[in-house]
Design a protein around this motif. Structure first.
Motif, PDB file in Angstrom:
ATOM      1  N   PRO A 187      20.796  -0.518  -6.929  1.00  0.00           N
ATOM      2  CA  PRO A 187      21.350   0.346  -7.824  1.00  0.00           C
ATOM      3  C   PRO A 187      22.768   0.570  -7.165  1.00  0.00           C
ATOM      4  CG  PRO A 187      19.107   1.208  -7.662  1.00  0.00           C
ATOM      5  CD  PRO A 187      19.235   0.010  -6.586  1.00  0.00           C
ATOM      6  N   THR A 188      23.762   0.597  -8.169  1.00  0.00           N
ATOM      7  CA  THR A 188      25.141   0.649  -7.447  1.00  0.00           C
ATOM      8  C   THR A 188      25.411   1.884  -6.617  1.00  0.00           C
ATOM      9  OG1 THR A 188      25.781  -0.293  -9.486  1.00  0.00           O
ATOM     10  CG2 THR A 188      27.608   1.095  -8.265  1.00  0.00           C
ATOM     11  N   GLU A 189      24.683   2.999  -6.755  1.00  0.00           N
ATOM     12  CA  GLU A 189      25.124   4.325  -6.143  1.00  0.00           C
ATOM     13  C   GLU A 189      24.382   4.174  -4.609  1.00  0.00           C
ATOM     14  OE1 GLU A 189      24.131   7.698  -8.229  1.00  0.00           O
ATOM     15  OE2 GLU A 189      25.856   7.544  -9.689  1.00  0.00           O
ATOM     16  N   ARG A 199      25.900  -3.188   3.988  1.00  0.00           N
ATOM     17  CA  ARG A 199      27.106  -2.661   3.187  1.00  0.00           C
ATOM     18  C   ARG A 199      28.493  -3.053   3.227  1.00  0.00           C
ATOM     19  NH1 ARG A 199      30.471   1.530   4.575  1.00  0.00           N
ATOM     20  NH2 ARG A 199      29.115   1.959   6.669  1.00  0.00           N
ATOM     21  N   LEU A 200      28.745  -3.596   4.697  1.00  0.00           N
ATOM     22  CA  LEU A 200      30.109  -3.917   5.110  1.00  0.00           C
ATOM     23  C   LEU A 200      30.288  -5.352   4.913  1.00  0.00           C
ATOM     24  CD1 LEU A 200      30.892  -1.309   7.925  1.00  0.00           C
ATOM     25  CD2 LEU A 200      31.311  -1.385   5.684  1.00  0.00           C
ATOM     26  N   TYR A 201      28.967  -6.316   5.133  1.00  0.00           N
ATOM     27  CA  TYR A 201      29.453  -7.546   5.234  1.00  0.00           C
ATOM     28  C   TYR A 201      28.657  -8.630   4.162  1.00  0.00           C
ATOM     29  CZ  TYR A 201      31.258  -6.188   9.742  1.00  0.00           C
ATOM     30  OH  TYR A 201      32.227  -5.459  10.604  1.00  0.00           O
ATOM     31  N   ASP A 202      27.508  -8.406   3.575  1.00  0.00           N
ATOM     32  CA  ASP A 202      26.970  -9.030   2.704  1.00  0.00           C
ATOM     33  C   ASP A 202      27.920  -8.936   1.561  1.00  0.00           C
ATOM     34  OD1 ASP A 202      24.694 -10.160   3.657  1.00  0.00           O
ATOM     35  OD2 ASP A 202      23.420  -8.627   3.519  1.00  0.00           O
ATOM     36  N   PRO A 203      27.944 -10.018   0.644  1.00  0.00           N
ATOM     37  CA  PRO A 203      28.725  -9.996  -0.628  1.00  0.00           C
ATOM     38  C   PRO A 203      28.259  -8.792  -1.821  1.00  0.00           C
ATOM     39  CG  PRO A 203      28.349 -12.109  -0.139  1.00  0.00           C
ATOM     40  CD  PRO A 203      27.439 -11.400   0.725  1.00  0.00           C
ATOM     41  N   ARG A 204      29.313  -7.980  -2.030  1.00  0.00           N
ATOM     42  CA  ARG A 204      28.859  -6.884  -2.918  1.00  0.00           C
ATOM     43  C   ARG A 204      28.092  -7.383  -4.297  1.00  0.00           C
ATOM     44  NH1 ARG A 204      29.917  -1.169  -3.345  1.00  0.00           N
ATOM     45  NH2 ARG A 204      29.463  -0.717  -5.665  1.00  0.00           N
ATOM     46  N   GLY A 205      28.686  -8.678  -4.646  1.00  0.00           N
ATOM     47  CA  GLY A 205      28.284  -9.208  -5.732  1.00  0.00           C
ATOM     48  C   GLY A 205      26.680  -9.744  -5.774  1.00  0.00           C
ATOM     49  N   ALA A 206      26.345  -9.741  -4.330  1.00  0.00           N
ATOM     50  CA  ALA A 206      24.811 -10.328  -4.429  1.00  0.00           C
ATOM     51  C   ALA A 206      23.911  -9.075  -3.882  1.00  0.00           C
ATOM     52  CB  ALA A 206      24.928 -11.144  -2.907  1.00  0.00           C
ATOM     53  N   LEU A 207      24.409  -8.130  -4.095  1.00  0.00           N
ATOM     54  CA  LEU A 207      23.605  -6.782  -3.936  1.00  0.00           C
ATOM     55  C   LEU A 207      23.652  -5.809  -5.347  1.00  0.00           C
ATOM     56  CD1 LEU A 207      25.369  -5.383  -0.388  1.00  0.00           C
ATOM     57  CD2 LEU A 207      23.152  -6.629  -0.732  1.00  0.00           C
ATOM     58  N   GLY A 209      23.048  -4.307  -8.462  1.00  0.00           N
ATOM     59  CA  GLY A 209      22.222  -4.685  -9.786  1.00  0.00           C
ATOM     60  C   GLY A 209      22.519  -3.606 -10.907  1.00  0.00           C
ATOM     61  N   GLY A 210      23.695  -2.909 -10.767  1.00  0.00           N
ATOM     62  CA  GLY A 210      23.897  -2.009 -11.874  1.00  0.00           C
ATOM     63  C   GLY A 210      23.348  -0.738 -11.674  1.00  0.00           C
ATOM     64  N   PRO A 211      23.657   0.075 -12.424  1.00  0.00           N
ATOM     65  CA  PRO A 211      23.255   1.496 -12.254  1.00  0.00           C
ATOM     66  C   PRO A 211      21.871   1.939 -12.076  1.00  0.00           C
ATOM     67  CG  PRO A 211      24.686   1.523 -14.284  1.00  0.00           C
ATOM     68  CD  PRO A 211      24.354  -0.008 -13.847  1.00  0.00           C
ATOM     69  N   ASP A 212      20.995   1.016 -12.641  1.00  0.00           N
ATOM     70  CA  ASP A 212      19.624   1.179 -12.212  1.00  0.00           C
ATOM     71  C   ASP A 212      18.835   0.090 -11.461  1.00  0.00           C
ATOM     72  OD1 ASP A 212      19.319  -0.814 -14.144  1.00  0.00           O
ATOM     73  OD2 ASP A 212      18.016   0.366 -15.423  1.00  0.00           O
ATOM     74  N   GLY A 213      20.027  -0.748 -10.895  1.00  0.00           N
ATOM     75  CA  GLY A 213      19.336  -1.999 -10.415  1.00  0.00           C
ATOM     76  C   GLY A 213      18.662  -3.157 -10.890  1.00  0.00           C
ATOM     77  N   LEU A 214      18.385  -2.963 -12.443  1.00  0.00           N
ATOM     78  CA  LEU A 214      17.742  -3.981 -13.320  1.00  0.00           C
ATOM     79  C   LEU A 214      18.717  -4.582 -14.221  1.00  0.00           C
ATOM     80  CD1 LEU A 214      14.806  -1.288 -14.198  1.00  0.00           C
ATOM     81  CD2 LEU A 214      14.632  -3.178 -12.540  1.00  0.00           C
ATOM     82  N   ALA A 215      19.902  -4.592 -14.096  1.00  0.00           N
ATOM     83  CA  ALA A 215      20.812  -5.287 -15.002  1.00  0.00           C
ATOM     84  C   ALA A 215      20.645  -6.820 -15.129  1.00  0.00           C
ATOM     85  CB  ALA A 215      22.194  -4.954 -14.639  1.00  0.00           C
TER      86      ALA A 215
END
Length: 278
Positions: A187-189, A199-207, A209-215
């Motif tokens: 989840p984004t938050e 948090r700092l080194y994995d690509p954010r796009g690979a993490l 999943g949208g507001p609830d993580g289920l997008a």
């Protein structure tokens, strides 16, 4: 400075930086920069470390103390007994994800076609192809940089796969007998609460999943129909608290034989199902 003194200094530096396993990481970095083994270590650790090796070791330890992932420093990670190249453009392969590969191998057979959506480093798809001879595979990812890493991994493993740059199913030509995916599901938050290495080194796009993580589960399950053969399998890695939601999505889209598989830590890790025969 002796080999032992250099090792001790690195271990303490990593400990002070809060690195989870400072001794293990200090040893991996020493092997990485010097190529020594345990026998050399036992026989020579009281001798002076060559200046060039010491400089490289101190640089590597300094990067790890800044919480740069160990795999970004060494450039590789083991997954399913195979060695994969890793860069900052892909998610570092994790042992938990081996549960997804192991489950897929239960049903994958030679002559079958498998599609890996959000393939990243290609570790899932290439492991399946390496361990199931004569299967054919396609990997898709929206990141051209990630696909460059996947292609490199295919080359170093001597495997052939089709790589397609695009969003989810992109230009893939179905049907496939199996679809697998480890999509973004944090989840984004919650991303800001992850350990620094992630948090700092994995690509954010690979993490993300949208507001609830289920997008991504919604999109994959809504769009996979034309790409999956009748009776075909779909296997999705999930977060530990997402099994019920993803299972319900599968039911809503007409999948059968839906079940959840736990990883070695006992956490829900994979939801799998089959497309109904018409």
């Amino acid at each position: 400075m002796t080999w032992q003194e250099a090792f001790d200094a690195c271990r303490e530096k990593l400990r002070e930086a809060g690195v989870p396993e400072p001794e293990a990481d200090a040893w991996v970095l020493m092997q990485y920069v010097s190529g020594i083994d345990r026998t050399f270590w036992l026989l020579h650790r009281g001798e002076a470390m060559p200046a060039e090796t010491l400089a490289a070791y101190e640089t590597a330890c300094g990067r790890r103390a800044k919480r740069v992932p160990l795999q970004h420093i060494t450039g590789e990670q083991s997954f399913m007994g195979l060695s994969f190249a890793v860069t900052g453009d892909v998610l570092v392969p994790r042992q938990d994800t081996e549960t997804l590969a192991e489950e897929a191998l239960r049903d994958l057979r030679g002559g079958m076609r498998v599609l890996d959506v959000c393939t990243g480093s290609g570790c899932i798809l290439l492991s399946l192809l390496a361990l199931c001879p004569n299967a054919a595979g396609t990997g898709t990812d929206i990141s051209p940089e990630a696909l460059a890493v996947a292609r490199e991994n295919a080359g170093r493993l001597g495997l052939r796969a089709e790589w397609i740059c695009g969003d989810l199913f992109a230009e893939a030509e179905g049907p496939f007998d199996m679809i697998v995916s480890n999509p973004p599901y944090i989840p984004t938050e919650e991303i800001g609460t992850l350990m620094d290495e992630v948090r700092l080194y994995d690509p954010r796009g690979a993490l993300d999943g949208g507001p609830d993580g289920l997008a991504f589960y919604r999109r994959i399950l809504a769009g996979c129909g034309p790409y999956l053969s009748e009776g075909g399998h779909i296997l999705l890695e999930i977060g530990a608290d997402q099994a019920a939601a993803v299972s319900e999505m599968m039911r809503e889209h007409g999948f059968t034989d839906i079940r959840t598989v736990r990883d070695l830590s006992g956490r829900d890790r994979v939801v799998r199902g089959r497309k109904k025969n018409v």
